[in-house]
Scaffold this motif. Structure first.
Motif, PDB file in Angstrom:
ATOM      1  N   CYS A   1       0.846  -1.186   0.000  1.00 45.11           N
ATOM      2  CA  CYS A   1       0.000   0.000   0.000  1.00 45.11           C
ATOM      3  C   CYS A   1       0.884   1.240   0.000  1.00 45.11           C
ATOM      4  N   ASP A   2       0.511   2.238  -0.806  1.00 44.23           N
ATOM      5  CA  ASP A   2       1.296   3.463  -0.807  1.00 44.23           C
ATOM      6  C   ASP A   2       1.074   4.227   0.498  1.00 44.23           C
TER       7      ASP A   2
ATOM      8  N   GLY B   1      -2.492   5.327   1.391  1.00 47.17           N
ATOM      9  CA  GLY B   1      -3.568   4.360   1.513  1.00 47.17           C
ATOM     10  C   GLY B   1      -4.459   4.290   0.305  1.00 47.17           C
ATOM     11  N   GLN B   2      -3.988   4.781  -0.842  1.00 45.04           N
ATOM     12  CA  GLN B   2      -4.848   4.813  -2.021  1.00 45.04           C
ATOM     13  C   GLN B   2      -4.644   3.632  -2.944  1.00 45.04           C
TER      14      GLN B   2
ATOM     15  N   PHE C   1      -3.921  -0.137  -2.761  1.00 40.01           N
ATOM     16  CA  PHE C   1      -3.745  -1.369  -1.997  1.00 40.01           C
ATOM     17  C   PHE C   1      -3.697  -2.511  -3.003  1.00 40.01           C
TER      18      PHE C   1
ATOM     19  N   PHE D   1      -2.698  -6.558  -3.796  1.00 39.04           N
ATOM     20  CA  PHE D   1      -2.446  -7.871  -3.204  1.00 39.04           C
ATOM     21  C   PHE D   1      -1.723  -8.778  -4.183  1.00 39.04           C
TER      22      PHE D   1
END
Lengths: 114, 114
Positions: free
Chosen positions: A95-96, A99-100, A102, A104
């Motif tokens: 995640c940057d 938090g923009q 995400f 997986f």
């Protein structure tokens, strides 16, 4: 765009042994977060451990620890004293800092054998 | 606290039908998000919201609509279901946007589109 790769689709380990799950990622950012999530058969996603990229010290949470190699963009998870309850899918995630984004990885299915 | 709840747990739709997946949290979290999980892939972000009245697109938003009229609820709408939307859907929430805030996941909704 960020990518997360987990090269081991499946792994197994004997109970009480140690196992290491691999994760590599690609990003051009300098500050970010990395995570390992566990998804048991119940499907519930559970946060196992988190690492902040600006911290050089590897995160540890009881039997779970990481080996974070920022230059190599590698983030492996070590599970010590494996227990039957550790059987699950394990997802590595990026995640940057804001938090923009995400992202997986595809997951590693871990089986702990009695 | 119930945490993050999702309904229904399972749903079967026919192509072209519409439906809403419900997500609610009772932790007063500002940030909520929807992911889909497909075999061999990690979770992919569909839409997210940083607070009531504010939504934005994630990595795979096509075919889905969201709204956030209250802090607690974040429904995901499929206007005209397609077989490509067969997946497991997860809702998540965190105190606010930012990777240093732990995301809490719901139990998931398994959707099959025939």
């Amino acid at each position: 765009a960020q990518t997360v790769t987990q090269s081991q689709p499946e792994m197994s380990v004997q109970e009480a042994e140690t196992v290491t799950l691999s994760c590599t990622y690609d990003t051009s950012e300098n500050n970010y977060y990395l995570f390992w999530y566990k998804q048991p058969p119940s499907r519930q996603m559970i946060l196992v451990i988190r690492q902040e990229a600006y911290k050089q010290q590897n995160a540890t949470e009881n039997r779970f620890s990481v080996n974070f190699q920022k230059a190599a963009k590698s983030f492996s998870l070590k599970i010590s004293d494996s227990q039957l309850g550790d059987t699950a899918m394990y997802f590595c995630a990026f995640c940057d800092n804001y938090g923009q984004n995400f992202v997986f990885g595809p997951g590693t299915r871990l089986s702990v054998l009695p | 606290n119930a945490g993050v709840t999702q309904t229904p747990k399972f749903q079967v739709l026919k192509t072209g039908q519409s439906m809403t997946l419900q997500c609610a949290q009772d932790m007063n979290h500002e940030y909520m998000s929807w992911y889909r999980q497909d075999p061999g892939m990690g979770l992919r972000l569909i839409h997210y919201s940083v607070g009531a009245g504010i939504t934005d697109q994630g990595e795979v938003p096509n075919g889905y609509n969201v709204s956030r009229s209250t802090t607690e609820d974040f429904p995901l709408r499929l206007l005209s279901a397609a077989p490509s939307q067969t997946s497991v859907y997860f809702c998540a929430s965190s105190y606010e946007q930012g990777a240093d805030n732990e995301q809490f996941f719901g139990p998931g909704t398994r959707l099959t589109v025939l």
